[in-house]
Design a protein around this motif. Sequence first.
Motif, PDB file in Angstrom:
ATOM      1  N   LEU A 205       0.839  -1.207   0.000  1.00 59.02           N
ATOM      2  CA  LEU A 205       0.000   0.000   0.000  1.00 59.02           C
ATOM      3  C   LEU A 205       0.871   1.253   0.000  1.00 59.02           C
ATOM      4  O   LEU A 205       0.552   2.248  -0.644  1.00 59.02           O
ATOM      5  N   ARG A 222      -1.837   9.549   5.242  1.00 58.06           N
ATOM      6  CA  ARG A 222      -3.082   9.162   4.575  1.00 58.06           C
ATOM      7  C   ARG A 222      -3.252   7.652   4.437  1.00 58.06           C
ATOM      8  O   ARG A 222      -4.356   7.166   4.254  1.00 58.06           O
ATOM      9  N   ILE A 223      -2.161   6.884   4.444  1.00 61.51           N
ATOM     10  CA  ILE A 223      -2.275   5.447   4.183  1.00 61.51           C
ATOM     11  C   ILE A 223      -1.875   4.612   5.407  1.00 61.51           C
ATOM     12  O   ILE A 223      -2.660   3.806   5.888  1.00 61.51           O
ATOM     13  N   PRO A 226      -4.060   5.476   9.004  1.00 62.93           N
ATOM     14  CA  PRO A 226      -5.416   4.912   9.055  1.00 62.93           C
ATOM     15  C   PRO A 226      -5.410   3.382   9.163  1.00 62.93           C
ATOM     16  O   PRO A 226      -6.251   2.806   9.839  1.00 62.93           O
TER      17      PRO A 226
ATOM     18  N   ALA B  90      -3.320  -3.856  -4.236  1.00 65.25           N
ATOM     19  CA  ALA B  90      -2.910  -2.847  -3.261  1.00 65.25           C
ATOM     20  C   ALA B  90      -3.848  -1.641  -3.256  1.00 65.25           C
ATOM     21  O   ALA B  90      -3.419  -0.495  -3.240  1.00 65.25           O
ATOM     22  N   LEU B  91      -5.152  -1.917  -3.232  1.00 64.58           N
ATOM     23  CA  LEU B  91      -6.119  -0.824  -3.101  1.00 64.58           C
ATOM     24  C   LEU B  91      -6.130  -0.354  -1.653  1.00 64.58           C
ATOM     25  O   LEU B  91      -5.942  -1.148  -0.740  1.00 64.58           O
ATOM     26  N   PHE B  92      -6.360   0.964  -1.438  1.00 60.90           N
ATOM     27  CA  PHE B  92      -6.366   1.496  -0.081  1.00 60.90           C
ATOM     28  C   PHE B  92      -7.665   1.086   0.608  1.00 60.90           C
ATOM     29  O   PHE B  92      -8.747   1.521   0.204  1.00 60.90           O
ATOM     30  N   HIS B  94      -9.224   1.724   3.378  1.00 64.17           N
ATOM     31  CA  HIS B  94     -10.081   2.632   4.144  1.00 64.17           C
ATOM     32  C   HIS B  94     -10.706   3.709   3.269  1.00 64.17           C
ATOM     33  O   HIS B  94     -11.424   4.565   3.758  1.00 64.17           O
ATOM     34  N   MET B  95     -10.407   3.680   1.959  1.00 64.98           N
ATOM     35  CA  MET B  95     -10.954   4.707   1.072  1.00 64.98           C
ATOM     36  C   MET B  95     -12.008   4.090   0.158  1.00 64.98           C
ATOM     37  O   MET B  95     -11.944   2.910  -0.172  1.00 64.98           O
ATOM     38  N   PHE B 103      -6.917   9.290  -5.969  1.00 58.25           N
ATOM     39  CA  PHE B 103      -5.771   9.571  -5.098  1.00 58.25           C
ATOM     40  C   PHE B 103      -4.573  10.166  -5.864  1.00 58.25           C
ATOM     41  O   PHE B 103      -4.018  11.187  -5.473  1.00 58.25           O
TER      42      PHE B 103
END
Lengths: 308, 363
Positions: A205, A222-223, A226, B90-92, B94-95, B103
Amino acid sequence: MAGGAASGGSSAADTYAGARNWLLMPSWVVLIVFVLAPVCMMLIYSFLTKEFRGGVIWEFSLKAYDQFFCDRGLFGDEPCAIEWTYITIFWRSIWQAGAATILSLIIGFPTAYFIATRPERTRAMWVFLITIPYWVNLLIRTVSMKFLLRDQGPLNDFLISIGLIDSPLHIINTNLAVQLGLFYSYLPFMVLPIYASVERYNFALSEAAADLYATKWTTLRRILLPAVKPGVIAGCILVFVPSLGAFLAPDLLGGAKNFMIGSLIEEQFKGNAGNWPFGAAASMILLTMVLIILLIFARQQRKAEATS
Amino acid sequence: MNDDAQIAVDVRDAVKRYGDFTALQKISLGIRDNEFFTLLGPSGCGKTTLLRMIAGFEDVTEGAIFLYGDEIATLPPHQRPVNTVFQNYALFPHMTILDNVGFGLEMRGKSKSEARARAGEMLELVQLSQFAARKPSQLSGGQQQRVALARALAPSPKVLLLDEPLSALDLKLRKAMQIELKHIQRETGITFIFVTHDQEEALTMSDRIAVMSAGRMQQLGEPKDIYERPRNMFVADFIGETNLLEVSVDAINDGRAICHLGGGHELTCNAVDEVGVGSKVHMSVRPERLFLSDQPTESESLKGTIVENIFIGTDITTIIDLNDGPNFTVRTSNSDRGNKRIFEPGAQAYVNMEAGSARLLVD
């Protein structure tokens, strides 16, 4: 009553439910003897009348709570005005515990990150090293802090010898000394949960964020943060709660001016001068406060987990 | 326009070492503008390392990498105008999907509303508009894959890097995504560098393929080139199915080599410069270039005994044992059965090939 017991009928399920109830016995015993019973005792004591040589008289009274919140003048016969003495002590305790928590977070987060990003086979060793100082009794560690921090102590000697300061810093008997003491007492409780969540973090990530033009700082904010928020919240609870009720560090490092709740409660049960119902009432108020804070944290935690 | 403008990514003598281990040995290749370029090889061949060096996640031990003429090997990843589709997306987590896709645009200084508008367009391109408000965990693997693609394409990168993006999908979805990817590449005109270990996928999608093994580039060319004219044993063996036989070269004449197969059998192969008379090397001939007959034909014919027939749906594979010589695998298309005889095991038959079907290989 769920699961096996509810399904009933088959004897295998009954046996299973029976065995499970027996196997759960130790945890019930622990909960009743060490949690429920003491809290009930404290609740009851807080509503009793104090005996002058310590101990209680079995007579219902609201005096302890009244003493905590109400200022009734010199002779105790005036109408209730707000008593600021104890509220101030509580407020100072929250402030000190909060400062110690933030200090632990600032030092603990990079430490946890460092350990979690070491090669897998060396991580256990780093965790082990973190815990080594905690093999020594808390009292001894806190007394040692007193020697380290005093005006002629090693810290001041060192700072003077490298020319950073001319005269010793007065750290001992200040708020800062208490914060440093609390920070040192509970640091591993911050490091370990954060370490556990950073270790589970998918570092792809961070790569993805860098690939999408995020700087290191933005990626952290931001990554990474969280994603490891549950660990950070757990660490903050584990440092904040014991710091709030601590009495060793404030007693030994803070001096008389920096009294905290823990010391106030401790005094009520010491020797003949104490006031048991008042100590119990202060404990109940502290407990209620901690519960409220935990509930707020728990709600945050649930939110953080729901999104990850 | 000068020549450099046509080259999107120019890798020059790139070497990657981890301590004593050399992952990449002096790779040089030029990837053209607008091209669907594939790095193909088995796991551990260095293809992903090379891709990560272009993205900036691995530094280059020696050599240089140019992106449209600019040296990028020393830039950190967030300063390189290339984007990556990661193997596990690898997607975020929490978004939302929309914020994931937006992004990169936000990081490039676009306002939140601009980023969202463009992200919405990208989601339309991959047909996921209705999922914009969801979290990645609420999507299927195939949908997550498309989100990862949309996220990487949204900032309009000069080059898109794809690290085995289809390997986690099931076969049917993979085939559909292959076509969709190829389609999106043509539509956007962005240079794609695609990493895969699946030779069929590489042959289907690529304009050009670089076959890699053990940290070296084995062959670079168009899919047809690589399939029809494999340069060495590794490529012939890795791409498609083939008959690999050890031969000794008796004579070379006008680009044709007379090869000895053992057991008195002889065959004419296409010669290559690196192999001279007297050498013991390997030759390759594809099973579908062979056919069986009961009499010798005008082309190359070798006599043998049928060992077995294997039915594999579209084709029938026959194994024939040359008397005192090696085995050949022959593939007959199921639709040709009317014209071509199927020989029972034990029958005597001839295995035939057109001149030029068999090629000598560099070892």
